[in-house]
Design an enzyme around this catalytic site. Structure first.
Site, short mmCIF file in Angstrom:
data_model
loop_
_atom_site.label_atom_id
_atom_site.label_comp_id
_atom_site.label_asym_id
_atom_site.label_seq_id
_atom_site.Cartn_x
_atom_site.Cartn_y
_atom_site.Cartn_z
N GLY A 48 0.83 -1.19 0.00
CA GLY A 48 0.00 0.00 0.00
C GLY A 48 0.86 1.24 0.00
O GLY A 48 1.85 1.33 0.73
N GLY A 50 -0.26 4.77 0.15
CA GLY A 50 -0.85 6.05 0.52
C GLY A 50 0.21 6.90 1.19
O GLY A 50 1.40 6.55 1.22
N TRP A 52 0.91 7.64 4.46
CA TRP A 52 1.63 7.06 5.58
C TRP A 52 2.44 5.84 5.15
O TRP A 52 3.58 5.65 5.55
CB TRP A 52 0.65 6.72 6.69
CG TRP A 52 1.19 6.24 8.01
CD1 TRP A 52 0.54 5.41 8.88
CD2 TRP A 52 2.44 6.54 8.65
NE1 TRP A 52 1.30 5.18 10.01
CE2 TRP A 52 2.48 5.88 9.89
CE3 TRP A 52 3.55 7.33 8.29
CZ2 TRP A 52 3.57 5.95 10.77
CZ3 TRP A 52 4.63 7.40 9.16
CH2 TRP A 52 4.64 6.72 10.38
N ALA A 235 1.73 12.22 8.31
CA ALA A 235 2.81 11.59 7.54
C ALA A 235 3.81 12.60 6.98
O ALA A 235 5.02 12.43 7.12
CB ALA A 235 2.20 10.76 6.41
N LYS A 285 -11.13 7.63 16.61
CA LYS A 285 -10.92 9.09 16.49
C LYS A 285 -11.25 9.59 15.09
O LYS A 285 -11.64 10.76 14.92
CB LYS A 285 -9.48 9.44 16.89
CG LYS A 285 -8.36 8.69 16.17
CD LYS A 285 -7.94 9.34 14.89
CE LYS A 285 -6.84 8.54 14.21
NZ LYS A 285 -6.44 9.14 12.91
N ARG A 347 -6.95 13.96 7.27
CA ARG A 347 -7.79 13.92 6.07
C ARG A 347 -9.27 13.75 6.41
O ARG A 347 -10.14 14.19 5.65
CB ARG A 347 -7.32 12.78 5.15
CG ARG A 347 -7.75 11.40 5.57
CD ARG A 347 -7.19 10.31 4.69
NE ARG A 347 -5.82 10.03 5.01
CZ ARG A 347 -5.14 9.01 4.50
NH1 ARG A 347 -5.71 8.20 3.63
NH2 ARG A 347 -3.89 8.79 4.84
N ASN A 348 -9.58 13.12 7.56
CA ASN A 348 -10.99 12.94 7.93
C ASN A 348 -11.63 14.27 8.30
O ASN A 348 -12.77 14.55 7.93
CB ASN A 348 -11.11 11.94 9.08
CG ASN A 348 -10.81 10.52 8.64
OD1 ASN A 348 -11.67 9.84 8.10
ND2 ASN A 348 -9.58 10.08 8.85
N GLN A 375 -11.16 6.85 6.01
CA GLN A 375 -11.56 5.65 6.75
C GLN A 375 -12.59 5.93 7.83
O GLN A 375 -13.25 5.02 8.33
CB GLN A 375 -10.32 4.99 7.35
CG GLN A 375 -9.32 4.58 6.28
CD GLN A 375 -8.29 3.59 6.77
OE1 GLN A 375 -8.60 2.44 7.05
NE2 GLN A 375 -7.06 4.03 6.89
#
Length: 469
Positions: A48, A50, A52, A235, A285, A347-348, A375
């Protein structure tokens, strides 16, 4: 350039011989624990790419990539993701604003393709630019060049350490495929999961399924070899050497040596045995970060409104942790720290802001170009579904009758109505905060602290096995 001890890192600070010796010692210690012999490199693969996941691989490459005979660091991402024209133009600006990056690309004969993409004469692909150190979800922060593999079998079949950096919503599918490539393995790999998110399962009893549990069930790799790493960090800031910390959670055999291996002067890694609970908190969170973004946008960044929201959302999180953890007080600091940084720059929270401003809609899905997977959306659905079960009922403080736990979590209920069933607009989050019947958040905390709420079954494990030994 990576691979030369005398060269400069991405910030221009030279590596001293003493630093290199210390890194090599840490690498040799881990190689010894894994039974690696001379000529057999330690194989670390990130799954993956992304923000991070890419930064994690780049940190390892910056630190250990110079010891080519002893370690091999690679990263897998799916092929075929095209870079759109707008992103290509921005990427070209980033390249030309950084002399070190510009010189590196010219030396690698890689600059011309970015010129062609800027002019619209060529299409770049995400795996292609990642090799040059550009993560599609984090264009503004160039990384070191990375060894990129687009064939999953090639990436993982002989890996000693696999770093799971795919979203929780994709973890099961990816590791079910990986399990097919590990059928004839003799040695058991170590897996470090960076994923933050959960799924809810209702049978045989309501419980949470975390990414490490998904990996365990998909591959058969023992939980003793699966760890979770998370913490309050962004990140891009970690790669820019802003001071940060994280915890690696899991069995004692691997978490302590891995914490030492991953630790850097600007990135402190602690270790903890409580794997699943920390993992669940990492997903919780994200739920409330989306709401925080909405409140910020709808109130023009009102500090007062944001503080009101923070009081309510933290009281709900404390309430939920009392359901999930035998000793929830130990989680208060890490959970609040992770929540705080996510509310500030995650990002959330960004996603909540954009929804409230009308700049994006739910119809575009949870995977946002330039940001990656949001997420928190799936986590809202999972926590709501789980806490709606009557079998988990608690006593309502005013009505003095049993209710599902979600009835004491009005923010979670409202986010569910906005994001999942879409029966309300983002404005509903403010209406929920201004509801005159809303309990004082202090009362919710008192309820949690004064009642025996703890339900070990929620984590899908009997009480005796909640902590890795």
């Amino acid at each position: 350039m990576v691979g030369s001890i005398k060269t400069m890192n991405h910030h221009g600070n030279g590596w001293s011989a003493q630093n290199c010796n210390g890194l090599e010692e840490k690498l040799d210690e881990l190689r010894s624990l894994l039974g690696k012999t001379d000529g057999d490199p330690l194989r670390i693969v990130g799954v993956g790419a992304g923000a991070w996941g890419s930064v994690f691989a780049a940190l390892l490459q910056d630190s250990y990539g110079r010891f080519r005979e002893k370690v091999q660091i690679r990263i897998w991402r799916r092929p075929g993701r095209a870079v759109d024209r707008v992103t290509a133009e921005h990427l070209f600006e980033v390249i030309n604003s950084r002399e070190d990056v510009l010189r590196r690309l010219i030396r690698r004969c890689a600059y011309l393709k970015y010129v062609e993409a800027r002019l619209g004469d060529r299409t770049l692909f995400a795996d292609e630019i990642l090799k040059d150190g550009f993560c599609l979800n984090m264009i503004d922060v160039p990384l070191c060049p990375l060894k990129v593999v687009t064939n999953l079998q090639e990436a993982v079949w002989d890996a000693d350490i696999v770093v799971n950096a795919v979203p929780s919503t994709e973890t099961r599918e990816v590791f079910e495929e990986i399990s097919q490539y590990w059928k004839e393995r003799i040695t058991t790999p170590i897996i470090i999961s960076l994923a933050k998110g959960i799924e809810a399962a209702l049978e045989p009893v309501p419980h949470i399924i975390t990414p490490t549990q998904m990996i365990n069930r998909a591959t058969g790799v023992t939980m003793q070899n699966i760890l979770y790493l998370g913490g309050p960090n962004i990140a891009s800031e970690i790669y820019n050497k802003e001071y940060a910390n994280a915890r690696i959670c899991g069995a004692d055999k691997w978490r302590k040596p891995l914490a030492k291996f991953l630790r850097q002067p600007h990135f402190t890694v602690w270790d903890n045995s409580d794997l699943v609970t920390h993992e669940v908190m990492g997903g919780l969170k994200n739920v409330y970060a989306i709401g925080a973004g909405m409140v910020a946008a709808l109130t023009n960044e009102s500090a007062t409104s944001k503080s009101v929201y923070f009081a309510h959302c933290t009281s709900e999180m404390i309430f939920i942790t009392h359901l999930l953890a035998e000793e929830p007080e130990k989680l208060a600091g890490p959970l609040l720290a992770d929540t705080y940084v996510t509310l500030l720059k995650g990002r959330n929270a960004w996603y909540g802001q954009m929804l409230a401003k009308g700049e994006i809609s739910r119809d575009i899905g949870d995977n946002i170009s330039g940001k990656g997977m949001i997420q928190g959306v799936s986590a809202v659905g999972a926590f709501y579904e789980l806490l709606s079960q009557s079998s988990l009922s608690v006593l309502h403080p005013d009505e003095k009758k049993p209710v599902a736990p979600v009835e004491l979590c009005p923010i979670l209920k409202t986010l569910y109505k906005i994001l999942i069933i879409r029966e309300q607009s983002s404005q509903a989050i403010l209406q929920a905060l201004r509801d005159e019947t809303l309990n004082d958040p202090r009362e919710r905390i008192e309820i949690a602290q004064s009642h025996a709420f703890y339900r070990p079954s929620l984590l899908g494990q009997p009480l005796a096995t909640l902590h890795c030994q």
